[in-house]
Design an enzyme around this catalytic site. Structure first.
Site, PDB file in Angstrom:
ATOM      1  N   LYS A  10      15.727  -4.600  -5.719  1.00 20.37           N
ATOM      2  CA  LYS A  10      16.083  -5.604  -6.716  1.00 20.37           C
ATOM      3  C   LYS A  10      17.499  -6.113  -6.432  1.00 20.37           C
ATOM      4  CE  LYS A  10      15.456  -6.192 -11.700  1.00 20.37           C
ATOM      5  NZ  LYS A  10      15.122  -5.504 -12.972  1.00 20.37           N
ATOM      6  N   GLU A  51       3.806  -0.057 -25.762  1.00 21.30           N
ATOM      7  CA  GLU A  51       4.045  -0.229 -27.188  1.00 21.30           C
ATOM      8  C   GLU A  51       2.983   0.460 -28.045  1.00 21.30           C
ATOM      9  OE1 GLU A  51       6.179  -3.454 -25.037  1.00 21.30           O
ATOM     10  OE2 GLU A  51       4.112  -2.709 -24.981  1.00 21.30           O
ATOM     11  N   ARG A  70       1.685  -6.287 -29.410  1.00 21.55           N
ATOM     12  CA  ARG A  70       0.822  -5.563 -28.478  1.00 21.55           C
ATOM     13  C   ARG A  70       0.285  -4.267 -29.090  1.00 21.55           C
ATOM     14  NH1 ARG A  70       2.478  -7.043 -22.857  1.00 21.55           N
ATOM     15  NH2 ARG A  70       2.034  -4.927 -22.197  1.00 21.55           N
TER      16      ARG A  70
END
Length: 642
Positions: free
Chosen positions: A285, A371, A399
């Protein structure tokens, strides 16, 4: 930082079709240019940078090997899609990223044929790609579906649910696992490169197929043993046993920054006759930009910055953010009560719980992008006597709605929900807007739902939540800085279902919920200047409603207006229902509700979004005047001129 080449290939590569005309030895130069272009664009707009820099070579290789847009390329979440946008016909608009009227920060179907599926929430790409692949299979149409999913997104159960059903897609489905953090497999090296290329090659697959045919003629016990030995040996070398068990042929790990190697492997994968393929690509990254590589978060999300130094523009000093106020208040509650624990779903810094973790590391739980698990985990903690605070953005709590209903509300368990990013969120747009939490929570029996008008109210509400053991309770608050009011010490426990009068008047009543209170106060000043005496009430609670206060305001004022930064079906709808049930509508009451429009608003500055939504002071005044049938200059509409 990579220097920009003298002869830009990006000037002649405007679409993937142009890209596929390049020679393989030109791809390195194109990747370097693409990285520079991405850095330059985000320096001017801010946004998500690190993820995109990590997949530059992968982006080039995927569009080079696969026949996009006929082959469907689906990016999970979309944080990493800026380089993809640049080489799919949007380079001339890349400087408008996340700006009003500009390109979305995520993939968006209405923006380009190269965005076959919109994204912004995690872990959806494999399910969507499977849908594309099966649809093509049923239609007898050519075309593959390629899902690019990060290692973080692979922590969500939805990804595995999709993989568990992927075998039916056959070789039409390819999953690219972009591993930039979790180190799922051993470090990439020369041997692993060789193995990855070997096990993706046609020769290997042909030999493997022949061996499988021979093994099938063996007795069942020997057949099963031979299959397990082959899978285990390859899994031991490459780390793919888990994915094999889910029905995927695993290839990897692969160096995600060696573009020519990527092309060779992806060509093998594209042409393979095997079933679903998973290519494990290891990337870094922030790759290629020194400030990003050196940063702890790899420049995941950045403000505008100087390209050469990497120094980000600093926002003017101001009041603390609501997120930080929540974190400080929760730490104070945890210091008073050792049963207070905190849960986040892969957003410790976004919710402020990283600060809680520093103070109470054993009492903070980051469950990853999960979640559903977070909510039911909190329910279990509550059932066993803990006082859990589940801190999740409004848009992400969607969610886990079944878990909120089934595992929390029905059982009346005292889970505390800290709902960050309520209301409109600016540059992240519709996918991240916290528009619906009032509508989906206020319908649930047993729930208490609060909205903080300012940061002082938020402190009171966190304290109230900590002391509330009678059932589930939630508080919603927005992104960004507070108003600068002094924070209370000690905080006050609020009486459940009771609002407060902020300003007394006689003719107009504004019933505010949440941080639109500041605009309500501006509106009241404007109305007073027109001779319209105005009361402002901060209701505090969307559920239960302060029915006594609401009844008094509705029956003692000529017009009443509810104001909330949420979609239809929330606070205003419940006030209307209460007024109807009480027979107040029949009495000729002039009651108007103001809420977010019945549409998904595009990204822009928050103040511009609220203006467009009709939730600023001017819109409140206009609503009141229309209800009273008075125009903006104070003349009664419909009256004859003298």
């Amino acid at each position: 930082m990579t220097e920009r080449p003298a002869t830009p290939l990006l000037d002649i590569v405007t679409t993937p079709e142009d890209l596929r005309r390049l020679r393989p030895d030109q791809l390195r130069q194109l990747a370097d240019e693409l990285r520079w272009e991405t850095i330059s664009a985000v320096a001017g707009t801010g946004g998500h940078l690190g993820a995109g820099l990590g997949v530059v070579e992968l982006t080039v290789a995927l569009h080079y090997v696969f026949d996009t847009p006929r082959d469907r390329l689906i990016w999970d979440v979309g944080h990493q899609a800026y380089p993809h946008k640049i080489i799919t016909g949007r380079r001339d608009r890349i400087g408008t990223l996340r700006q009003g009227g500009g390109l979305s920060g995520f993939t968006k179907r209405s923006e380009s044929e190269y965005d076959p599926f919109g994204a912004a929430h995690s872990s959806t790409s494999i399910s969507a790609a499977l849908g594309f692949a099966i649809a093509n299979k049923l239609a007898g149409a050519p075309g593959k579906a390629v899902a690019v999913i990060g290692d973080g997104a692979m922590s969500a159960g939805m990804a595995y649910e999709a993989m568990n059903n992927a075998e039916a897609a056959g070789n039409r489905l390819v999953v690219i696992l972009n591993d930039n953090d979790m180190s799922i497999a051993p470090p990439v090296g020369g041997l692993s490169h060789y193995l990855a290329r070997l096990v993706s090659s046609g020769k290997y697959l042909t030999v493997r197929h022949l061996a499988q045919r021979f093994a099938r003629k063996l007795p069942d016990s020997l057949h099963r043993m031979a299959r397990k030995i082959e899978e285990f040996a390859r899994g031991l070398a490459t780390g793919g046993t888990l994915f094999e068990e889910l029905g995927f042929y695993y290839v990897g790990p692969v160096d995600g920054h060696n573009v020519e190697q990527l092309v060779a492997i992806l060509e093998n994968v594209r042409d393979a006759a095997e079933g679903p393929m998973l290519v494990h690509v290891v990337t870094k990254k922030g790759k290629g930009y020194a400030p990003a590589e050196a940063a702890a978060d790899k420049y995941h999300g950045v403000q505008k910055f100087d390209v050469f130094s990497g120094v980000q523009a600093q926002s003017p000093a101001g009041p603390p953010s609501y997120t930080n106020v929540f974190a400080k208040a929760l730490i104070a509650e945890a210091e008073r009560d050792d049963k207070v624990v905190a849960i986040t779903a892969a957003m410790p810094s976004g919710t402020g719980l990283d600060k809680f973790a520093t103070r109470f590391p054993e009492r903070m739980f980051d469950v990853g992008i999960a979640e559903q698990h977070a909510v039911t985990f909190a329910a279990g903690l509550a059932a066993q006597g803990c006082r859990p605070f589940c801190a999740i953005y409004s848009t992400f709590l969607q969610r886990a709605y079944d878990q909120v209903v089934h595992d929390v509300a029905i059982q009346n368990l005292p889970v505390r929900f800290a709902i960050d990013r309520a209301g409109l969120v600016g540059a992240d747009g519709a996918t991240h807007a916290g528009s619906f939490d009032l509508a989906y929570l206020c319908t649930l029996p047993n729930f208490v739902v609060m909205a903080a008008a300012d940061e002082a109210e938020l402190v009171h509400m966190v304290h109230t939540m900590a002391l509330h053991d009678q059932g589930p309770i939630a508080v919603r608050y927005p992104r960004g800085n507070g108003t600068g009011v002094a924070l209370p010490d000690p905080p006050q426990q609020l009486e459940i279902g009771k609002g407060r009068i902020v300003r007394e008047g006689k003719k107009v009543a504004i019933l505010s919920l949440g941080t639109r209170l500041a605009e309500a106060e501006k509106a009241a000043e404007l109305l007073e200047s027109k001779g319209l005496s105005t009361t402002i009430a901060d209701l505090r609670f969307a559920k239960p409603l302060d029915e006594e206060l609401i009844r008094r305001l509705l029956t003692s004022h000529e017009v009443a207006v509810t104001v909330e930064e949420a979609a239809i079906g929330g606070f205003g709808a419940h006030v209307l229902t209460m007024a109807s049930d009480a027979g107040l509508i029949d009495a000729g009451l002039k009651l108007r509700t103001m809420r977010l429009p019945d549409s998904f608003q595009d990204h822009d500055k928050p103040e511009k979004q609220y203006e467009e939504a009709g939730l600023d002071a001017a819109a409140i005044v206009d609503t009141v005047l229309k209800a009273l049938r008075i125009n903006s200059v104070g003349v009664v509409e419909g009256a004859r001129a003298s």
